[in-house]
Design a protein around this motif. Structure first.
Motif, PDB file in Angstrom:
ATOM      1  N   GLN A 244      26.385 -18.537  12.543  1.00  0.00           N
ATOM      2  CA  GLN A 244      27.754 -18.483  13.046  1.00  0.00           C
ATOM      3  C   GLN A 244      28.235 -19.861  13.499  1.00  0.00           C
ATOM      4  N   VAL A 245      27.352 -20.608  14.134  1.00  0.00           N
ATOM      5  CA  VAL A 245      27.745 -21.881  14.735  1.00  0.00           C
ATOM      6  C   VAL A 245      27.654 -23.035  13.747  1.00  0.00           C
ATOM      7  N   GLU A 247      27.166 -23.130  10.283  1.00  0.00           N
ATOM      8  CA  GLU A 247      27.590 -23.036   8.879  1.00  0.00           C
ATOM      9  C   GLU A 247      28.963 -23.693   8.741  1.00  0.00           C
ATOM     10  N   ALA A 250      30.416 -27.279  13.244  1.00  0.00           N
ATOM     11  CA  ALA A 250      30.033 -26.521  14.435  1.00  0.00           C
ATOM     12  C   ALA A 250      31.153 -26.437  15.463  1.00  0.00           C
ATOM     13  N   ASN A 253      33.840 -24.037  14.377  1.00  0.00           N
ATOM     14  CA  ASN A 253      33.317 -22.675  14.523  1.00  0.00           C
ATOM     15  C   ASN A 253      33.301 -22.229  15.977  1.00  0.00           C
ATOM     16  N   LYS A 256      36.752 -21.273  17.253  1.00  0.00           N
ATOM     17  CA  LYS A 256      37.215 -19.993  16.710  1.00  0.00           C
ATOM     18  C   LYS A 256      36.557 -18.824  17.433  1.00  0.00           C
ATOM     19  N   ILE A 257      35.254 -18.920  17.657  1.00  0.00           N
ATOM     20  CA  ILE A 257      34.529 -17.830  18.323  1.00  0.00           C
ATOM     21  C   ILE A 257      34.996 -17.669  19.758  1.00  0.00           C
TER      22      ILE A 257
END
Length: 275
Positions: A244-245, A247, A250, A253, A256-257
């Motif tokens: 999740q982080v 790919e 970072a 990502n 967004k999370i």
């Protein structure tokens, strides 16, 4: 002295026009605190430090100082680095008058100082901050590599407590063999290849993935430090977090999370996040 074995390098929040959003930066730190996180690195290693101006960094410090619970109950580390030494000294001087627990002292990108120049830069910033300092060596991003000899010399300073990303296995071993200081720590920058780094002597973590899964990353790191077996279930959980982080980008990502969880970290400063 910085006691925590793990700190989380938090991203900086920006508005859509890429201006600094101190409120949401603090909101994310407060959310981590409420999850039990004991230490964070602000304006540090998430790739945004050199995009922040001195006034913006000062604004972040001023906003942190208003957060009495955070300042009193967390180890807050602040990133100090600049292409211009004079600006880094001004920031360090500002930090010296706060409850900030320590600094992450980075080296200027592109200009590539000599080892002697880097030693003077380091010592002057530490003198101005009068705070425990973690050296941050990141030649892949800055073009400058702090040598084994320079690290050993700087480790003799009382306020220098460790280094982040010292280098290869051989470099870490040489530093350790030439050092008299027992309480000098080696911080891994992020979770990639973390198990291998621990086997080479790294004993602390500057976490990226901890921004979204602080408890899981902390438990995983502590398990490896104690050389205990990691269960298949835990490995699968960590692999999911890492995917999740890491790919892609970072920091993109992470933002967004975190946004999906209700804190608006906004955009990154272009070209980061370009589509």
């Amino acid at each position: 002295m910085l006691k925590e074995k793990i700190h989380i390098a938090v991203p900086t929040a920006f508005f859509e026009d890429e201006s600094l959003n101190t409120q949401e930066t603090i909101s994310h730190i407060r959310d981590l605190y409420n999850q039990g996180v004991k230490s964070v690195l602000v304006s540090g290693t998430t790739g945004e430090q050199h995009s922040l101006s001195l006034p913006e960094k000062t604004d972040l410090i001023n906003a942190l100082e208003l957060e009495e619970d955070l300042m009193s109950n967390m180890e807050i580390i602040f990133g100090v680095a600049s292409t211009r030494q004079k600006e880094a000294e001004k920031l360090a001087e500002k930090i010296s008058h706060t409850k900030i627990a320590g600094i992450m002292l980075g080296y200027p990108p592109y200009v590539i100082p000599t080892q002697e120049e880097a030693l003077i830069y380091t010592k002057r910033i530490i003198d101005h901050s009068n705070k425990p300092a973690i050296l941050y060596n990141n030649p892949g991003r800055t073009g400058f590599d702090l040598s084994e000899e320079s690290i050993i010399e700087l480790s003799k300073l009382d306020l220098v407590i460790g280094i982040k990303d010292a280098g290869s296995k051989e470099k870490v071993e040489q530093i350790k063999s030439g050092m008299r200081k027992n309480d000098f720590y080696f911080y891994a920058g992020g979770e990639v290849d973390l198990e291998e780094k621990i086997s080479h002597g790294y004993d602390r973590l500057s976490s990226i993935a901890g921004n979204v899964s602080p408890e899981e990353i902390s438990e995983w790191f502590q398990t490896m430090l104690m050389k205990q077996k990691i269960s298949r279930q835990e490995n699968e959980k960590i692999e999911t977090i890492m995917d999740q982080v890491y790919e892609g980008n970072a920091i993109v990502n992470l933002k967004k999370i975190i946004h999906q969880r209700g804190i608006s970290m906004g955009t990154c400063r272009s070209p980061i996040g370009n589509n």
